[in-house]
Design a protein around this motif. Structure first.
Motif, PDB file in Angstrom:
ATOM      1  N   HIS A 148      -3.028   3.947  -0.637  1.00 61.42           N
ATOM      2  CA  HIS A 148      -2.972   4.289  -2.071  1.00 61.42           C
ATOM      3  C   HIS A 148      -2.382   3.161  -2.896  1.00 61.42           C
ATOM      4  O   HIS A 148      -1.708   3.397  -3.888  1.00 61.42           O
TER       5      HIS A 148
ATOM      6  N   LYS B 236      -6.204   9.394  -7.922  1.00 61.40           N
ATOM      7  CA  LYS B 236      -5.534  10.681  -8.152  1.00 61.40           C
ATOM      8  C   LYS B 236      -4.080  10.583  -8.584  1.00 61.40           C
ATOM      9  O   LYS B 236      -3.469  11.573  -8.933  1.00 61.40           O
ATOM     10  N   GLU B 237      -3.476   9.401  -8.528  1.00 61.22           N
ATOM     11  CA  GLU B 237      -2.058   9.268  -8.853  1.00 61.22           C
ATOM     12  C   GLU B 237      -1.825   7.906  -9.493  1.00 61.22           C
ATOM     13  O   GLU B 237      -2.753   7.121  -9.652  1.00 61.22           O
ATOM     14  N   TYR B 238      -0.565   7.628  -9.824  1.00 62.05           N
ATOM     15  CA  TYR B 238      -0.228   6.334 -10.400  1.00 62.05           C
ATOM     16  C   TYR B 238      -0.772   5.220  -9.511  1.00 62.05           C
ATOM     17  O   TYR B 238      -0.656   5.313  -8.299  1.00 62.05           O
TER      18      TYR B 238
ATOM     19  N   TRP C 189      -0.844  12.705 -15.921  1.00 60.69           N
ATOM     20  CA  TRP C 189      -0.654  12.827 -14.478  1.00 60.69           C
ATOM     21  C   TRP C 189      -0.189  11.500 -13.881  1.00 60.69           C
ATOM     22  O   TRP C 189       0.689  11.458 -13.015  1.00 60.69           O
ATOM     23  N   SER C 190      -0.745  10.400 -14.333  1.00 63.18           N
ATOM     24  CA  SER C 190      -0.324   9.087 -13.856  1.00 63.18           C
ATOM     25  C   SER C 190       1.161   8.862 -14.153  1.00 63.18           C
ATOM     26  O   SER C 190       1.909   8.373 -13.299  1.00 63.18           O
TER      27      SER C 190
ATOM     28  N   THR D  78       3.259  11.071 -11.751  1.00 60.66           N
ATOM     29  CA  THR D  78       3.283  10.638 -10.344  1.00 60.66           C
ATOM     30  C   THR D  78       3.893   9.251 -10.166  1.00 60.66           C
ATOM     31  O   THR D  78       4.107   8.810  -9.041  1.00 60.66           O
TER      32      THR D  78
ATOM     33  N   GLN E  12       7.085   8.961  -7.853  1.00 63.73           N
ATOM     34  CA  GLN E  12       7.058   9.337  -6.433  1.00 63.73           C
ATOM     35  C   GLN E  12       7.843   8.332  -5.589  1.00 63.73           C
ATOM     36  O   GLN E  12       8.042   7.192  -5.983  1.00 63.73           O
TER      37      GLN E  12
ATOM     38  N   HIS F 186       7.255   4.036  -6.241  1.00 65.89           N
ATOM     39  CA  HIS F 186       5.795   4.061  -6.177  1.00 65.89           C
ATOM     40  C   HIS F 186       5.117   2.969  -7.016  1.00 65.89           C
ATOM     41  O   HIS F 186       4.158   2.362  -6.546  1.00 65.89           O
TER      42      HIS F 186
END
Length: 168
Positions: free
Chosen positions: A79, A101-103, A132-133, A136, A139, A144
């Motif tokens: 990721h 789906k995420e940062y 959402w970014s 996340t 994380q 992250h």
């Protein structure tokens, strides 16, 4: 296999070898799930057990060395957006791309031209995707962004390569 690392079944590796031996000069882009290189193994928080097992990674490097048409091995799993060095003197780029789906909340496009290819990262634009970014981003105890984003050169770069023999 236990854990988050990857492996290739002997039949999969044999089939790939057969395809590459059939047209070793043909420009070829390989898509895999787990990163392949030692550099990827030691530079991700999951450690060496989080990438393709070393025996299969070495086998892929040997296959790619005998198939000079292979120019890019594209993978995910970590990721993150990152280019890593090959384990041997082969002319293959190993590219990890982040999950949309995420940062950092984006996707990678690879555009192939007669004279090479262009890798470019595109950020998602919808308001919900940006929220959402942002959510996340924190994380892994806030680490992250350092893990996932990669450098600008990892996300966006041009590679000059002769693809003039490619027929469509």
């Amino acid at each position: 296999m236990r854990g988050a690392g990857g492996t290739l079944a002997p039949a999969q590796l044999a089939h790939l070898g057969e395809l590459l031996r059939g047209e070793p000069e043909r420009p070829t882009l390989i898509f895999g799930h787990h990163p392949v290189t030692r550099h990827a193994a030691v530079s991700n928080p999951g450690g060496p057990g989080f990438v393709l097992d070393r025996a299969n990674a070495a086998a892929l490097h040997r296959l790619y060395a005998s198939a000079p048409g292979v120019f890019l091995h594209h993978s995910g799993h970590t990721h993150r957006n990152r280019r890593s060095r090959p384990d041997s003197g082969i002319g293959v780029e190993f590219l990890e791309v982040g999950a949309v789906k995420e940062y950092p909340g984006g996707y990678t496009l690879i555009r192939i031209y007669e004279g090479g290819y262009l890798v470019s990262f595109w950020k998602t634009r919808s308001e919900s995707a940006r929220r959402w970014s942002t959510r996340t981003r924190s994380q892994y105890l806030g680490l992250h962004p350092d893990h996932a984003l990669g450098s600008c050169a990892d996300r966006n770069h041009v590679v000059l390569r002769d693809f003039s023999g490619l027929s469509g």
